[in-house]
Write an enzyme that holds these catalytic residues in place. Structure first.
Site, PDB file in Angstrom:
ATOM      1  N   GLY A  14       0.837  -1.212   0.000  1.00 13.58           N
ATOM      2  CA  GLY A  14       0.000   0.000   0.000  1.00 13.58           C
ATOM      3  C   GLY A  14       0.866   1.254   0.000  1.00 13.58           C
ATOM      4  O   GLY A  14       1.834   1.337   0.750  1.00 13.58           O
ATOM      5  N   ARG A  75       1.055  -5.164  -5.827  1.00 18.87           N
ATOM      6  CA  ARG A  75       1.027  -6.352  -4.981  1.00 18.87           C
ATOM      7  C   ARG A  75       1.368  -7.505  -5.917  1.00 18.87           C
ATOM      8  O   ARG A  75       0.673  -7.759  -6.889  1.00 18.87           O
ATOM      9  CB  ARG A  75      -0.336  -6.512  -4.315  1.00 18.87           C
ATOM     10  CG  ARG A  75      -0.559  -5.386  -3.294  1.00 18.87           C
ATOM     11  CD  ARG A  75      -1.494  -5.783  -2.178  1.00 18.87           C
ATOM     12  NE  ARG A  75      -1.178  -5.100  -0.929  1.00 18.87           N
ATOM     13  CZ  ARG A  75      -1.742  -3.949  -0.541  1.00 18.87           C
ATOM     14  NH1 ARG A  75      -2.626  -3.353  -1.272  1.00 18.87           N
ATOM     15  NH2 ARG A  75      -1.397  -3.406   0.618  1.00 18.87           N
ATOM     16  N   ASP A 106       4.782  -4.608   6.281  1.00 18.95           N
ATOM     17  CA  ASP A 106       5.299  -5.912   6.720  1.00 18.95           C
ATOM     18  C   ASP A 106       5.484  -6.901   5.567  1.00 18.95           C
ATOM     19  O   ASP A 106       6.469  -7.651   5.540  1.00 18.95           O
ATOM     20  CB  ASP A 106       4.454  -6.506   7.857  1.00 18.95           C
ATOM     21  CG  ASP A 106       2.969  -6.571   7.532  1.00 18.95           C
ATOM     22  OD1 ASP A 106       2.564  -6.077   6.459  1.00 18.95           O
ATOM     23  OD2 ASP A 106       2.216  -7.117   8.347  1.00 18.95           O
ATOM     24  N   THR A 128       3.828   3.061   5.439  1.00 18.27           N
ATOM     25  CA  THR A 128       2.440   2.599   5.529  1.00 18.27           C
ATOM     26  C   THR A 128       1.675   3.556   6.434  1.00 18.27           C
ATOM     27  O   THR A 128       2.170   3.907   7.508  1.00 18.27           O
ATOM     28  CB  THR A 128       2.331   1.141   6.041  1.00 18.27           C
ATOM     29  OG1 THR A 128       0.967   0.863   6.352  1.00 18.27           O
ATOM     30  CG2 THR A 128       3.153   0.874   7.282  1.00 18.27           C
ATOM     31  N   ASP A 130      -0.840   3.099   8.192  1.00 13.65           N
ATOM     32  CA  ASP A 130      -1.554   2.504   9.324  1.00 13.65           C
ATOM     33  C   ASP A 130      -0.795   2.503  10.649  1.00 13.65           C
ATOM     34  O   ASP A 130      -1.377   2.258  11.694  1.00 13.65           O
ATOM     35  CB  ASP A 130      -1.928   1.043   8.999  1.00 13.65           C
ATOM     36  CG  ASP A 130      -2.792   0.933   7.748  1.00 13.65           C
ATOM     37  OD1 ASP A 130      -3.553   1.878   7.492  1.00 13.65           O
ATOM     38  OD2 ASP A 130      -2.694  -0.079   7.044  1.00 13.65           O
ATOM     39  N   ASP A 132       1.062   0.247  11.666  1.00  5.60           N
ATOM     40  CA  ASP A 132       0.691  -1.076  12.173  1.00  5.60           C
ATOM     41  C   ASP A 132       1.874  -2.043  12.267  1.00  5.60           C
ATOM     42  O   ASP A 132       1.684  -3.255  12.287  1.00  5.60           O
ATOM     43  CB  ASP A 132      -0.421  -1.685  11.293  1.00  5.60           C
ATOM     44  CG  ASP A 132       0.035  -1.903   9.850  1.00  5.60           C
ATOM     45  OD1 ASP A 132       1.090  -1.358   9.463  1.00  5.60           O
ATOM     46  OD2 ASP A 132      -0.664  -2.621   9.118  1.00  5.60           O
ATOM     47  N   ARG A 174      -6.509  -0.866   8.869  1.00  2.89           N
ATOM     48  CA  ARG A 174      -6.508  -2.334   8.944  1.00  2.89           C
ATOM     49  C   ARG A 174      -6.780  -2.769  10.383  1.00  2.89           C
ATOM     50  O   ARG A 174      -7.710  -2.282  10.995  1.00  2.89           O
ATOM     51  CB  ARG A 174      -5.195  -2.903   8.393  1.00  2.89           C
ATOM     52  CG  ARG A 174      -5.022  -2.607   6.912  1.00  2.89           C
ATOM     53  CD  ARG A 174      -4.143  -3.613   6.231  1.00  2.89           C
ATOM     54  NE  ARG A 174      -2.788  -3.571   6.700  1.00  2.89           N
ATOM     55  CZ  ARG A 174      -1.803  -4.265   6.156  1.00  2.89           C
ATOM     56  NH1 ARG A 174      -2.041  -5.064   5.124  1.00  2.89           N
ATOM     57  NH2 ARG A 174      -0.577  -4.190   6.621  1.00  2.89           N
TER      58      ARG A 174
HETATM   59  P1  ADP Z   1       2.685  -4.150   2.740  1.00  4.55           P
HETATM   60  O1  ADP Z   1       4.142  -4.126   2.447  1.00  4.55           O
HETATM   61  O2  ADP Z   1       2.075  -2.774   2.702  1.00  4.55           O
HETATM   62  O3  ADP Z   1       2.364  -4.922   3.999  1.00  4.55           O
HETATM   63  P2  ADP Z   1       1.739  -6.440   1.161  1.00  4.55           P
HETATM   64  O4  ADP Z   1       1.460  -7.297   2.339  1.00  4.55           O
HETATM   65  O5  ADP Z   1       0.747  -6.443   0.058  1.00  4.55           O
HETATM   66  O6  ADP Z   1       1.943  -4.893   1.534  1.00  4.55           O
HETATM   67  O7  ADP Z   1       3.161  -6.898   0.576  1.00  4.55           O
HETATM   68  C1  ADP Z   1       3.745  -6.214  -0.500  1.00  4.55           C
HETATM   69  C2  ADP Z   1       4.447  -7.180  -1.416  1.00  4.55           C
HETATM   70  O8  ADP Z   1       5.535  -7.806  -0.712  1.00  4.55           O
HETATM   71  C3  ADP Z   1       3.615  -8.368  -1.908  1.00  4.55           C
HETATM   72  O9  ADP Z   1       2.808  -8.019  -2.997  1.00  4.55           O
HETATM   73  C4  ADP Z   1       4.700  -9.361  -2.297  1.00  4.55           C
HETATM   74  O10 ADP Z   1       5.260  -9.033  -3.552  1.00  4.55           O
HETATM   75  C5  ADP Z   1       5.751  -9.123  -1.218  1.00  4.55           C
HETATM   76  N1  ADP Z   1       5.560 -10.117  -0.139  1.00  4.55           N
HETATM   77  C6  ADP Z   1       4.580 -10.143   0.796  1.00  4.55           C
HETATM   78  N2  ADP Z   1       4.687 -11.242   1.571  1.00  4.55           N
HETATM   79  C7  ADP Z   1       5.767 -11.916   1.150  1.00  4.55           C
HETATM   80  C8  ADP Z   1       6.409 -13.138   1.523  1.00  4.55           C
HETATM   81  N3  ADP Z   1       5.950 -13.882   2.536  1.00  4.55           N
HETATM   82  N4  ADP Z   1       7.507 -13.518   0.826  1.00  4.55           N
HETATM   83  C9  ADP Z   1       7.972 -12.762  -0.190  1.00  4.55           C
HETATM   84  N5  ADP Z   1       7.415 -11.618  -0.605  1.00  4.55           N
HETATM   85  C10 ADP Z   1       6.331 -11.184   0.043  1.00  4.55           C
END
Ligand code: ADP
Length: 362
Positions: A14, A75, A106, A128, A130, A132, A174
């Site tokens: 995000g 994503r 995260d 982010t 949030d 969070d 969230r």
């Molecule tokens: P944020 O970073 O805001 O928490 P996301 O959870 O959507 O957002 O994660 C962003 C991107 O990071 C995902 O689209 C993916 O490409 C990568 N990612 C998330 N989880 C994993 C994971 N367990 N292993 C590898 N890459 C990951």
């Protein structure tokens, strides 16, 4: 220690105001140190699909105050697969990218860990709205988002006052209620519902009735998007929409509902976010230069310090009661106590703010 000649920067997950300021700080600091910088377009999907652009001082100085992220975000599920990861590593090799700085939340940090484990040193910078991520006091974007919410709440308040209405306003966050909690206090809301604390619906209704009886015209109720009303049979509805109807029926006060949604993610970053992004970005480059890897830059009592990404993510799961089997196996009793202290600090802060929000909502 490998000599770092070129780094790649990406924004992922995000978007958040201040991501551009982080890109700028990372780029200018690295260039100053004689390190070349490239931007990876669209987060991890840009690594997989070989979307790489050179970053110059001219480019980043024109974006420092812009909202969103000029490196774009995505994503990317493919990045979680071995094939996707292999393509990402191949892109790094093709462009001689020695290290990556990943700005996000995260999920983004999980991706950075995967790269680090496969030989591409990676450092995370928070981005982010949030706030969070339990291990850091602050995430880039939080202040701007709260000010945007506050501006919207003030506008709702104006019209509520004119028409003697109540407005239930749902805000992002969230499973973290901090945006709702802090903006509720700052806007003079009569009630606030957040995921961390059970909402006393009856008490809120009574408070609204009492306030109206005492002559209060306009009223705001701030609800975090992470709060739901359980209708039974596995059906959960957003709490704000449910409470609007309940409030109107039980108090007789005309009540509107609004969802601020993604508008809260946009806008020019505040000074706080630009400054924090700059401090975290510069620290990330310094860590890369020191040959460090698999770290996230966190804010701790006003200082910008590195923390092991896996430690940070594990602390986060501990706070959210999402620990998996074996998560704590590799940590000493002292480290686990440190994680628990971080979680407690956050709980204490939420509890204190929640009490204040309710003590002064009359
Ligand atoms: P944020 O970073 O805001 O928490 P996301 O959870 O959507 O957002 O994660 C962003 C991107 O990071 C995902 O689209 C993916 O490409 C990568 N990612 C998330 N989880 C994993 C994971 N367990 N292993 C590898 N890459 C990951």
């Amino acid at each position: 220690m490998k000599d770092i000649k070129k780094i790649g920067v990406l924004t992922s997950g995000g978007d958040a105001p201040g991501m551009n300021a982080a890109i700028r700080a990372i780029t200018d600091k690295a260039l100053e140190e004689g390190i070349e910088v490239v931007g990876i377009i669209g987060g991890y999907s840009g690594l997989i699909n070989d979307k790489i652009i050179p970053l110059t001082s001219e480019f980043v100085n024109s974006i420092v105050g812009l909202g969103g992220t000029r490196l774009y975000s995505d994503r990317c599920l493919e990045f979680k697969t071995e094939e996707g990861m292999a393509k990402a590593i191949a892109t790094c090799k093709k462009h001689n990218i020695d290290a990556i700085i990943a700005i996000g939340g995260d999920g983004t940090f999980r991706g950075a860990t995967d790269l680090s484990l496969r030989g591409i040193p990676s450092i995370g910078v928070t981005g982010t709205i949030d706030n969070d991520i339990t291990a850091t006091d602050y995430t880039v974007g939080f202040d701007t988002a709260m000010n945007t919410v506050l501006g919207a709440l003030e506008r709702f308040s104006d019209t509520c006052e004119s028409h003697a209405r109540c407005n239930v306003v749902e805000v992002m966050g969230r499973d973290c209620g901090q945006i709702a909690l802090m903006t509720a206090i700052a806007s003079g809301a009569i009630a606030v519902a957040i995921p961390e604390v059970p909402f006393n619906e009856e008490e809120a209704i009574e408070r609204i009735k009492k306030a109206r009886a005492a002559g209060k015209r306009g009223m705001l109720v701030v609800v975090s998007e992470g709060v739901f009303y359980d209708e039974g049979n596995g059906i959960k509805v957003p709490y704000g929409e449910y409470f609007r109807a309940k409030c109107e029926a039980e108090t007789g006060v005309e009540t509107k509902f609004a969802r601020l949604a993604h508008m809260v993610r946009g806008g020019h970053p505040t000074l706080r976010d630009r400054l924090t992004a700059s401090r975290m970005g510069v620290k990330a480059v310094e860590l890369i230069e020191e040959g460090k890897s698999n770290l996230v830059v966190i804010e701790e009592d006003g200082k910008y310090v590195p923390m092991d990404i896996v430690f940070a993510l594990t602390t986060d799961r501990m706070y959210k009661n999402k620990l998996k089997d074996g998560d704590l196996d590799k940590y000493s009793a002292e480290e686990i106590a440190q994680m628990e202290a971080i979680c407690q600090k956050r709980r204490d802060e939420i509890e204190e703010l929640y009490k204040i929000a309710n003590d002064i909502a009359i």
